[in-house]
Design a protein around this motif. Structure first.
Motif, PDB file in Angstrom:
ATOM      1  N   PRO A  47     -23.049  48.138  33.455  1.00 30.43           N
ATOM      2  CA  PRO A  47     -22.530  46.845  33.044  1.00 30.43           C
ATOM      3  C   PRO A  47     -21.199  47.024  32.326  1.00 30.43           C
ATOM      4  N   TYR A  60     -29.686  46.369  23.058  1.00 30.73           N
ATOM      5  CA  TYR A  60     -29.278  45.798  24.343  1.00 30.73           C
ATOM      6  C   TYR A  60     -29.407  46.827  25.474  1.00 30.73           C
ATOM      7  N   THR A 113     -25.941  39.243  32.182  1.00 35.67           N
ATOM      8  CA  THR A 113     -26.240  39.839  30.883  1.00 35.67           C
ATOM      9  C   THR A 113     -25.668  41.257  30.808  1.00 35.67           C
ATOM     10  N   GLY A 114     -24.529  41.447  31.459  1.00 35.21           N
ATOM     11  CA  GLY A 114     -23.807  42.714  31.327  1.00 35.21           C
ATOM     12  C   GLY A 114     -23.294  42.862  29.900  1.00 35.21           C
ATOM     13  N   THR A 115     -22.776  44.052  29.586  1.00 32.55           N
ATOM     14  CA  THR A 115     -22.387  44.327  28.196  1.00 32.55           C
ATOM     15  C   THR A 115     -21.310  43.370  27.692  1.00 32.55           C
ATOM     16  N   ALA A 116     -20.276  43.166  28.495  1.00 35.94           N
ATOM     17  CA  ALA A 116     -19.185  42.303  28.046  1.00 35.94           C
ATOM     18  C   ALA A 116     -19.696  40.886  27.821  1.00 35.94           C
ATOM     19  N   HIS A 167     -22.780  40.085  27.139  1.00 34.20           N
ATOM     20  CA  HIS A 167     -23.684  40.132  25.991  1.00 34.20           C
ATOM     21  C   HIS A 167     -22.891  39.956  24.696  1.00 34.20           C
ATOM     22  N   LEU A 168     -21.782  40.712  24.601  1.00 32.95           N
ATOM     23  CA  LEU A 168     -20.977  40.642  23.379  1.00 32.95           C
ATOM     24  C   LEU A 168     -20.338  39.278  23.200  1.00 32.95           C
ATOM     25  N   LYS A 169     -20.040  38.638  24.321  1.00 36.50           N
ATOM     26  CA  LYS A 169     -19.328  37.368  24.225  1.00 36.50           C
ATOM     27  C   LYS A 169     -20.258  36.153  24.276  1.00 36.50           C
ATOM     28  N   GLN A 189     -26.840  33.500  23.920  1.00 36.63           N
ATOM     29  CA  GLN A 189     -26.875  32.078  23.551  1.00 36.63           C
ATOM     30  C   GLN A 189     -26.888  31.178  24.794  1.00 36.63           C
ATOM     31  N   ASN A 208     -27.729  41.965  35.732  1.00 37.07           N
ATOM     32  CA  ASN A 208     -27.047  42.982  34.940  1.00 37.07           C
ATOM     33  C   ASN A 208     -25.654  43.235  35.460  1.00 37.07           C
ATOM     34  N   CYS A 209     -24.724  42.457  35.001  1.00 41.16           N
ATOM     35  CA  CYS A 209     -23.309  42.635  35.338  1.00 41.16           C
ATOM     36  C   CYS A 209     -22.985  42.298  36.783  1.00 41.16           C
TER      37      CYS A 209
END
Lengths: 618, 157
Positions: free
Chosen positions: A221, A466, B82-85, B87-89, B93, B121-122
């Motif tokens: 990801p 995560y 729900t990839g990392t970027a 998730h962070l952004k 929510q 996942n991304c």
């Protein structure tokens, strides 16, 4: 046109294309990558096509038009580049099109409101090549992306495509392998295994059948360089694979593409057909007597299929479970035959290495990591997108010079590299050069090149949670450490983020990490400890804050935070109260509002809608 | 499993497009998924017959690959990246808002069969994070306060 039967015919065809091409013709290039299409590139392209038709008829003006692959600067899409002026317009809307045609295409003037504006100096930068995001880049794997139409093999040939193959076919297969070895090219998919060494050990195994494969199951990801290459320059991958097949004596190749990348599948399929038609694939390629073809295999949405042995099982029509690798896939891979599997970006580099030579490639990068690497710079950074730079650039240069610093002027905290197999590297180590070995030493790894920037509002315990959550879902369940160890790790991390963690939690996590590293069957499990261990190593204070003080310093972990409204900043506009799903915000119009924290579910909607930044998290 | 009785020709039409080798199994199952929005039991049985592969093996693939579903999906699919970027952004929510508003958990289908809510996942569109995909359409920079309106606007309900 008929198939090209010799290297001479290829060069003649290239000359023919070049003489028909009009390099000075004003050309509009609309990015058709996934990002720009999502941002509305299709209506923009249609508006241009209408204008081109209309204007061409009325004024007899020739305007070239093409859609290209991803420029990498997706955040600012739809992107429109103009040649020969070398201008890049950002966030173009269909209604901007008449002005662009009138002012820039015909008048040669810049439409200032559409060009890049530096977020710090406010300076406008109309030239594509001078935009900081592009200025520091050196594009080899991404060499054609954004300038050629990926659906046109002629565009690729005109840009010098298949010249690497032509050169390779005149070489001895063994010399091709030597050239790749000497270039120092290391696999771009994650582990960084030297590509030449892999090829050499594959030919050393006696067999009548060999396979070459391309791993396009880009699962990390936060990384999307392979998507961009497959979508934007599919022939580069195909050409690389044909060269590899010729060197290895393989007659069948496979490209394994993620199911989540429909445009990549579409463009690759079309490119394979075009390559077959032109005689670059199939029987007797360019009259060399060598035959080779490639099939596409679509993935099924399983992360573990990026692992080589799982991928090969998946291609063969089975569940993608990895096997223990006592015998490597170069010896017994697909259908138990010697197989070379390289990643998309690795293959895309091969034609250039053959064409320009090993010395040229090895002159870039660091001692142990040669050449360039494509990174996807994403997360909390001003300029997000794909960046190709020489290996060895520092994390800080990447984030600050190319990325334009952290979003919203927040404090730069860490970068995460290597996806779920990598780790987090703190800001204080940001001068570290990015290459395979330095990242591994720092407790992370290169992975496929995702660089995720994190700021003060990123909770490192949440990040660890995560990734473990990600891996729990993606674990295939074949081996016990991974199947059972990861859920236990997730439990422990969840307890910490919910304020139920004790001092022993960190020690238990470390113990489980050790178990996975030594006991898991494949790379997914053995590297799963990295996100946890690296965050414990560099951000122990955050773990302690969650465990001892029951606080989340970054304001992320829901159980440990409360929302409130700053009475100084609140204007009483009522927007938050209207949008609150719990209806737990009260206050009179034009007077500061308050949140009933007992009923608040911390959904974040109030913070999202507030135009005055009055919602606080503590 | 389902009340839809599908005659074998529907499956054969898809199976015929591929070579009769095990290599084709996953691609055929994906085509079933696209066509019927899930992999019907009858489809697995037919594929097993034609390809001469045990149905259990095809069923195993059906449970293994995330892109395949053995139960019918909703008319519309909402995929939250729900990839990392993302998730962070703020993807969590977005997901929570959709779960709350649609009254369905992730990987579930609404009671009226209108929506299936999935996580992915991304999708490699990290520069537009957080990303939500409704049917085949990508939406970037999605926000919790706007997500439901955006979904409704697209599907026209």
């Amino acid at each position: 046109m008929a198939a090209i039967n010799s290297v001479e015919q290829l060069e003649a065809y290239r000359r023919e294309l070049a003489s028909a091409a009009k390099p000075d013709l004003p050309t509009v290039l609309v990015c058709f990558g996934t990002g720009c299409q999502a941002n509305g590139a299709i209506p923009v392209a249609e508006a241009f096509m209408d204008m081109v038709k209309e204007q061409g008829l009325q004024l007899n003006v020739n305007i070239g038009f093409k859609t290209t692959g991803c420029h990498g600067y997706c955040e600012n899409g739809p992107l429109v580049a103009l040649r020969p002026q070398d201008i890049l317009y950002l966030k173009v809307k269909p209604e901007d099109v008449p002005e662009i045609v009138e002012e820039t295409v015909k008048g040669g003037r810049v439409v200032e409101r559409l060009v890049y504006r530096d977020k710090v100096t406010d300076e406008v930068v109309p030239r594509y090549s001078e935009i900081p995001f592009y200025k520091h880049q050196l594009r080899i794997a991404l060499r054609h992306i954004g300038t050629i139409d990926p659906t046109s093999i002629d565009d690729y040939i005109l840009a010098g495509g298949y010249a690497g193959l032509a050169k390779a076919l005149a070489m001895q297969p063994d010399d091709i392998i030597t050239e790749v070895e000497r270039s120092g090219l290391r696999g771009r998919g994650g582990g960084g295994f030297p590509a030449g060494t892999k090829w050499r050990s594959c030919v050393a195994v006696e067999s009548d059948v060999r396979y070459v494969m391309c791993n396009g199951d880009e699962g990390d990801p936060g990384a999307f360089m392979d998507r961009s290459i497959m979508e934007g320059d599919p022939h580069a991958v195909i050409e690389g694979m044909i060269i590899g097949a010729f060197a290895l004596g393989s007659h069948q190749g496979y490209i394994y593409v993620r199911d989540e990348y429909p445009l990549a599948v579409k463009n690759l399929t079309a490119a394979l057909e075009a390559a077959r038609e032109k005689g670059f694939l199939g029987e007797n390629i360019l009259g060399s007597g060598f035959s080779f073809d490639i099939k596409i295999s679509r993935g099924g949405g399983a992360f573990v299929c990026g692992e080589s042995s799982a991928l090969m099982r998946s291609v063969g029509g089975d569940v993608g479970e990895p096997r223990a690798k006592y015998i490597r896939s170069v010896e017994r891979g697909l259908y138990d035959k010697p197989t070379v599997l390289n990643n998309v970006e690795t293959w895309a580099n091969v034609p250039e290495i053959i064409l320009k030579g090993a010395e040229w490639y090895a002159s870039m990068g660091t001692e142990g990591s040669k050449g360039t690497k494509v990174f996807s710079l994403v997360g909390k950074v001003n300029n997000t997108g794909l960046v190709e730079v020489p290996m060895g650039i520092s994390i800080r240069e990447l984030v600050e010079n190319i990325g334009g610093g952290v979003l919203g002027g927040k404090k730069f905290k860490a970068v995460q590299t290597g996806g779920p197999s990598g780790g987090c590297i703190p800001e204080r180590l940001a001068d570290l050069p990015i290459d395979f070995d330095s990242l591994t030493e720092a407790g992370s790894m290169m992975g496929s090149g995702g660089i995720i920037v994190m700021d003060e509002e990123t909770c490192m315990v949440d990040v660890a949670k995560y990734f473990i959550g990600f891996l729990v879902e993606e674990s295939c369940g074949k081996c016990t450490p991974c199947r059972d160890g990861l859920p236990r790790m997730l439990d422990l991390l969840t307890e910490i983020t919910e304020g139920r963690g004790g001092e022993e939690h960190v020690a238990m996590l470390e113990e489980l990490c050790d178990l996975l590293t030594w006991g898991a069957l494949c790379g997914l499990g053995t590297s799963a400890a990295n996100p946890v261990l690296s965050t414990i190593k560099y951000f122990r204070d955050e773990y302690d804050a969650h465990i001892r003080d029951k606080k989340c310093p970054a304001g992320v972990c829901k159980a440990l935070i409360t929302y409130s409204i700053d009475p100084e900043a609140c204007t009483g506009c009522r927007l938050c109260a209207k949008n609150c799903p719990q209806e737990c915000i009260s206050g009179e119009r034009k007077k500061p509002h308050t949140i009933d924290t007992a009923r608040c579910i911390r959904c974040g909607v109030c913070k999202d809608v507030c135009a005055y930044d009055a919602v606080r998290i503590s | 499993m389902t009340d839809v009785t599908k005659d074998a020709t529907q499956f054969d039409r898809i199976i015929e497009r591929y070579e009769k080798t095990e290599e084709s199994l996953l691609a055929i199952l994906q085509d079933f998924q696209r066509e019927f929005h899930y992999v019907p039991e009858e489809g697995i049985r037919r594929l097993s017959e034609v390809m001469e592969v045990p149905a259990s093996k095809i069923y195993a693939m059906g449970t293994f690959y995330k892109a395949l579903s053995l139960t019918p999906r909703g008319r519309h699919t909402i995929k939250v990246c729900t990839g990392t970027a993302c998730h962070l952004k703020g993807a969590p929510q977005i997901l929570e808002t959709l779960e709350r508003e649609l009254k369905v958990k992730r990987n579930g289908t609404t009671e009226d069969g209108e929506f299936t809510l999935e996580c992915v996942n991304c999708v490699g569109a990290c520069a537009m994070a957080p990303v939500t995909i409704v049917d085949e359409k990508y939406h970037g920079q999605t926000r919790p306060s706007k997500i439901m309106d955006m979904v409704k606007k697209q599907v026209g309900s």
